[in-house]
Motif scaffolding. Structure first.
Motif, PDB file in Angstrom:
ATOM      1  N   VAL A 100       0.911  -1.122  -0.082  1.00  0.00           N
ATOM      2  CA  VAL A 100       0.050   0.221  -0.109  1.00  0.00           C
ATOM      3  C   VAL A 100       0.837   1.349   0.100  1.00  0.00           C
ATOM      4  O   VAL A 100       1.720   1.441   1.184  1.00  0.00           O
ATOM      5  N   PRO A 101       0.578   2.064  -0.964  1.00  0.00           N
ATOM      6  CA  PRO A 101       1.400   3.379  -0.802  1.00  0.00           C
ATOM      7  C   PRO A 101       0.786   4.501  -0.510  1.00  0.00           C
ATOM      8  O   PRO A 101      -0.377   4.515  -0.159  1.00  0.00           O
ATOM      9  N   VAL A 102       1.691   5.163   0.723  1.00  0.00           N
ATOM     10  CA  VAL A 102       0.869   6.087   1.515  1.00  0.00           C
ATOM     11  C   VAL A 102       1.795   7.453   1.340  1.00  0.00           C
ATOM     12  O   VAL A 102       3.029   7.292   1.605  1.00  0.00           O
ATOM     13  N   ALA A 103       1.224   8.454   0.953  1.00  0.00           N
ATOM     14  CA  ALA A 103       1.778   9.788   0.804  1.00  0.00           C
ATOM     15  C   ALA A 103       1.830  10.533   2.069  1.00  0.00           C
ATOM     16  O   ALA A 103       0.636  10.979   2.409  1.00  0.00           O
ATOM     17  N   LEU A 104       2.872  11.110   2.621  1.00  0.00           N
ATOM     18  CA  LEU A 104       2.921  11.620   3.839  1.00  0.00           C
ATOM     19  C   LEU A 104       3.577  12.878   3.772  1.00  0.00           C
ATOM     20  O   LEU A 104       4.570  13.227   3.092  1.00  0.00           O
ATOM     21  N   LYS A 105       3.214  14.019   4.642  1.00  0.00           N
ATOM     22  CA  LYS A 105       3.818  15.303   4.822  1.00  0.00           C
ATOM     23  C   LYS A 105       5.060  14.983   5.862  1.00  0.00           C
ATOM     24  O   LYS A 105       5.167  14.002   6.467  1.00  0.00           O
ATOM     25  N   SER A 106       6.021  16.020   5.910  1.00  0.00           N
ATOM     26  CA  SER A 106       7.317  15.820   6.762  1.00  0.00           C
ATOM     27  C   SER A 106       6.721  15.664   8.146  1.00  0.00           C
ATOM     28  O   SER A 106       7.244  15.200   9.019  1.00  0.00           O
ATOM     29  N   ASP A 107       5.826  16.706   8.623  1.00  0.00           N
ATOM     30  CA  ASP A 107       5.138  16.465  10.100  1.00  0.00           C
ATOM     31  C   ASP A 107       4.502  15.169  10.304  1.00  0.00           C
ATOM     32  O   ASP A 107       3.939  14.766  11.478  1.00  0.00           O
ATOM     33  N   GLN A 108       4.226  14.381   9.479  1.00  0.00           N
ATOM     34  CA  GLN A 108       3.679  13.005   9.668  1.00  0.00           C
ATOM     35  C   GLN A 108       4.750  11.842   9.560  1.00  0.00           C
ATOM     36  O   GLN A 108       4.310  10.784   9.742  1.00  0.00           O
ATOM     37  N   LEU A 109       5.952  12.237   9.488  1.00  0.00           N
ATOM     38  CA  LEU A 109       6.889  11.113   9.385  1.00  0.00           C
ATOM     39  C   LEU A 109       7.991  11.532  10.703  1.00  0.00           C
ATOM     40  O   LEU A 109       8.077  12.494  11.197  1.00  0.00           O
ATOM     41  N   PRO A 110       8.523  10.480  11.240  1.00  0.00           N
ATOM     42  CA  PRO A 110       9.558  10.523  12.378  1.00  0.00           C
ATOM     43  C   PRO A 110      10.943  11.627  11.990  1.00  0.00           C
ATOM     44  O   PRO A 110      11.199  11.168  10.580  1.00  0.00           O
ATOM     45  N   ALA A 111      11.294  12.356  12.728  1.00  0.00           N
ATOM     46  CA  ALA A 111      12.397  13.025  12.246  1.00  0.00           C
ATOM     47  C   ALA A 111      13.894  12.249  12.107  1.00  0.00           C
ATOM     48  O   ALA A 111      14.448  12.823  11.042  1.00  0.00           O
ATOM     49  N   SER A 112      13.817  10.968  12.468  1.00  0.00           N
ATOM     50  CA  SER A 112      14.941  10.053  12.349  1.00  0.00           C
ATOM     51  C   SER A 112      14.790   9.351  10.761  1.00  0.00           C
ATOM     52  O   SER A 112      15.802   8.910  10.262  1.00  0.00           O
ATOM     53  N   GLY A 113      13.541   9.441  10.371  1.00  0.00           N
ATOM     54  CA  GLY A 113      13.282   9.224   8.858  1.00  0.00           C
ATOM     55  C   GLY A 113      12.803   7.604   8.906  1.00  0.00           C
ATOM     56  O   GLY A 113      12.735   6.903  10.064  1.00  0.00           O
ATOM     57  N   LEU A 114      12.631   6.981   7.801  1.00  0.00           N
ATOM     58  CA  LEU A 114      12.322   5.741   7.719  1.00  0.00           C
ATOM     59  C   LEU A 114      13.244   5.028   6.552  1.00  0.00           C
ATOM     60  O   LEU A 114      13.487   5.456   5.910  1.00  0.00           O
ATOM     61  N   ALA A 115      13.258   3.683   6.812  1.00  0.00           N
ATOM     62  CA  ALA A 115      14.120   2.780   6.046  1.00  0.00           C
ATOM     63  C   ALA A 115      13.501   1.621   5.607  1.00  0.00           C
ATOM     64  O   ALA A 115      12.819   1.140   6.682  1.00  0.00           O
ATOM     65  N   PRO A 116      14.200   0.965   4.554  1.00  0.00           N
ATOM     66  CA  PRO A 116      13.349  -0.224   4.266  1.00  0.00           C
ATOM     67  C   PRO A 116      13.453  -1.401   5.260  1.00  0.00           C
ATOM     68  O   PRO A 116      14.684  -1.495   5.943  1.00  0.00           O
ATOM     69  N   GLY A 117      12.433  -2.094   5.470  1.00  0.00           N
ATOM     70  CA  GLY A 117      12.606  -3.218   6.558  1.00  0.00           C
ATOM     71  C   GLY A 117      12.209  -2.660   8.104  1.00  0.00           C
ATOM     72  O   GLY A 117      12.021  -3.513   8.835  1.00  0.00           O
ATOM     73  N   GLY A 118      11.973  -1.335   8.367  1.00  0.00           N
ATOM     74  CA  GLY A 118      11.370  -1.052   9.448  1.00  0.00           C
ATOM     75  C   GLY A 118      10.237  -1.423   9.837  1.00  0.00           C
ATOM     76  O   GLY A 118       9.310  -1.452   8.859  1.00  0.00           O
ATOM     77  N   GLN A 119       9.930  -1.453  11.007  1.00  0.00           N
ATOM     78  CA  GLN A 119       8.335  -1.908  11.499  1.00  0.00           C
ATOM     79  C   GLN A 119       7.604  -0.580  12.031  1.00  0.00           C
ATOM     80  O   GLN A 119       8.352   0.189  12.864  1.00  0.00           O
ATOM     81  N   VAL A 120       6.577  -0.608  11.666  1.00  0.00           N
ATOM     82  CA  VAL A 120       5.824   0.713  12.074  1.00  0.00           C
ATOM     83  C   VAL A 120       4.487   0.340  12.513  1.00  0.00           C
ATOM     84  O   VAL A 120       3.834  -0.852  12.088  1.00  0.00           O
ATOM     85  N   LEU A 121       3.615   1.380  12.992  1.00  0.00           N
ATOM     86  CA  LEU A 121       2.049   1.161  13.154  1.00  0.00           C
ATOM     87  C   LEU A 121       1.540   2.136  12.427  1.00  0.00           C
ATOM     88  O   LEU A 121       1.868   3.393  12.356  1.00  0.00           O
TER      89      LEU A 121
END
Length: 235
Positions: free
Chosen positions: A144-165
């Motif tokens: 599922v592709p999800v388009a997010l703004k910068s304030d919807q993302l963690p400041a440390s960023g996301l990396a492939p393989g990361g686990q999220v809710l």
């Protein structure tokens, strides 16, 4: 007194320098004391030890350079779920017996076409655990592709393989939601790929979720009222 006996002695003084020359000549003829046998044996033993150490050092250097093998390494970053190509791989020489479970360079043809099971970094040695033959999404999954703004993302960023809710949010900047949340509860997901930001400042995150949750996550993402929370896991 017997004149003949007196005549045997010379009363003339010695010529200057002649006595010194005779003394030096006498000293020059004195033989040097021989080196004690015990000392000669010690020196011989020391020479044998030094020669042995030199031979061992040479053998070690030769073994270090001769016992090297070529293994596969990454030439560039490869996202999780991406099929490997020949341009992603390159042979590098390492010392044999390093203890790392690497993949021999001669197996490049067998590795090409396999899928990265985790996010791979350029320069890293390729190991069997990095690869899988399963394509993404796998059985029981949806992407599922999800388009997010910068304030919807963690400041440390996301990396492939990361686990999220994946969680619904009340609205932008604390505003009330424009409609009821599609998601009744947080949905666990795995980050597959991150792209952007685009010209609008949006970052597109591809999420792997359970097949039953895919449609709900997509509808929640379309409202813009969505956020990702990073949880402990492989990154």
């Amino acid at each position: 007194m017997d004149r003949r006996r007196l005549g045997a002695f010379s009363l003339r003084p010695a010529l200057p320098g002649r006595g010194e020359a005779a003394g030096k000549a006498s000293q020059a003829r004195v033989p040097l004391a021989p080196v004690p046998r015990q000392r000669r044996r010690s020196m011989l033993a020391l020479g044998v030890v030094l020669a042995g150490l030199g031979a061992l050092a040479g053998a070690w250097v030769f073994a270090s350079f001769s016992h090297r093998v070529e293994v596969l390494a990454l030439t560039r970053d490869v996202a999780m779920g991406t099929q490997l190509t020949q341009s992603d791989l390159a042979p590098v020489a390492i010392s044999a017996g390093s203890g790392v479970k690497t993949i021999p360079a001669r197996q490049e043809a067998q590795v090409t076409g396999l899928v990265a099971a985790v996010g791979l970094r350029a320069g890293a040695l390729l190991v069997p655990a990095d690869l899988t033959s399963a394509l993404v999404p796998g059985a029981g999954q949806q992407l599922v592709p999800v388009a997010l703004k910068s304030d919807q993302l963690p400041a440390s960023g996301l990396a492939p393989g990361g686990q999220v809710l994946v969680v619904p949010t009340p609205g932008a900047a604390g505003q009330q939601a424009s409609g009821p949340a599609v998601l009744a509860q947080a949905v666990p997901a795995t980050v597959y790929r991150v792209a952007g930001p685009d010209q609008n400042g949006n970052v597109v995150v591809d999420l792997l979720v359970a097949a039953a949750q895919g449609p709900s996550v997509a509808r929640q993402a379309s409202t813009g009222q969505i956020a990702l929370i990073v949880t402990p896991g492989r990154r």
